[in-house]
Design an enzyme around this catalytic site. Structure first.
Site, PDB file in Angstrom:
ATOM      1  N   LEU A  74      36.323  44.993  42.777  1.00 48.24           N
ATOM      2  CA  LEU A  74      35.678  43.691  42.931  1.00 48.24           C
ATOM      3  C   LEU A  74      36.604  42.509  42.645  1.00 48.24           C
ATOM      4  CD1 LEU A  74      32.170  44.526  41.444  1.00 48.24           C
ATOM      5  CD2 LEU A  74      32.949  44.653  43.824  1.00 48.24           C
ATOM      6  N   GLU A 113      45.230  40.590  36.771  1.00 43.26           N
ATOM      7  CA  GLU A 113      46.609  40.795  37.209  1.00 43.26           C
ATOM      8  C   GLU A 113      47.520  41.017  36.003  1.00 43.26           C
ATOM      9  OE1 GLU A 113      44.431  39.461  40.607  1.00 43.26           O
ATOM     10  OE2 GLU A 113      44.453  38.716  38.548  1.00 43.26           O
ATOM     11  N   ASP A 127      56.412  57.381  32.116  1.00 45.49           N
ATOM     12  CA  ASP A 127      56.929  58.241  33.185  1.00 45.49           C
ATOM     13  C   ASP A 127      58.431  58.481  33.036  1.00 45.49           C
ATOM     14  OD1 ASP A 127      56.841  59.668  35.748  1.00 45.49           O
ATOM     15  OD2 ASP A 127      57.947  57.931  36.505  1.00 45.49           O
TER      16      ASP A 127
END
Length: 165
Positions: A74, A113, A127
């Site tokens: 949304l 954001e 990672d």
């Protein structure tokens, strides 16, 4: 306070921002990743097999900010005017704090954001160092400050009893 992502039938919908004013909007979010001494040593010495951990995490955070409208159903796609990514490495505590500041001139804010950028930065660090430490953990991911828009200025208030920032 009314939740804006639900219509009169309590169905999820994308908020109509068409009538909102264009203003300069900024948001700053941060979070931490905790790791082993071995992992922080690889990070600080630049010896991670995958390369420059913080350099790649910085680019990943910027990409994450730019993709937020496509990742969170949304959220509106936002034309960002600036993204800044900062890292504070604490070798003694074996921790990295990522701070992301996003800015736009638009009709909707950039909190999501900035928060997405922080998460992507921390995930990228994980990672790149997981070969030496799979026990890394993320903590204290939160919006620190936002400016602009109808709701005005927000500054994080550490008033929750069970959270230590």
């Amino acid at each position: 306070m009314e939740l804006t992502h639900f219509n009169e039938n309590s169905e999820a919908h994308m908020v109509d921002v068409g009538e909102k004013n264009i203003t300069t909007r900024t948001a700053r979010a941060s979070g931490r990743i905790h790791m082993s001494h071995e992992a922080i040593t690889h990070l600080t010495q630049g010896s991670a097999k995958k390369g420059d951990v913080l350099g790649i995490a910085r680019v990943a955070a910027i990409q994450g900010c730019k993709q937020t409208g496509f990742l969170i159903p949304l959220c509106h796609p936002v034309a960002l005017t600036h993204v800044r990514v900062d890292f504070n490495v604490d070798v003694e505590l074996c921790m990295v704090k990522a701070t992301v500041t996003a800015k736009t001139d638009g009709k909707t804010g950039v909190e999501m954001e900035a928060l997405t950028g922080v998460n992507i930065a921390l995930l990228t660090i994980y990672d790149m160092l997981k070969a030496v430490d799979k026990n890394m953990s993320f903590t204290n991911i939160h919006l620190e400050e936002k400016t602009g828009g109808k709701s005005g200025h927000f500054l994080f208030d550490n008033s929750y009893e069970n959270i230590s920032f």
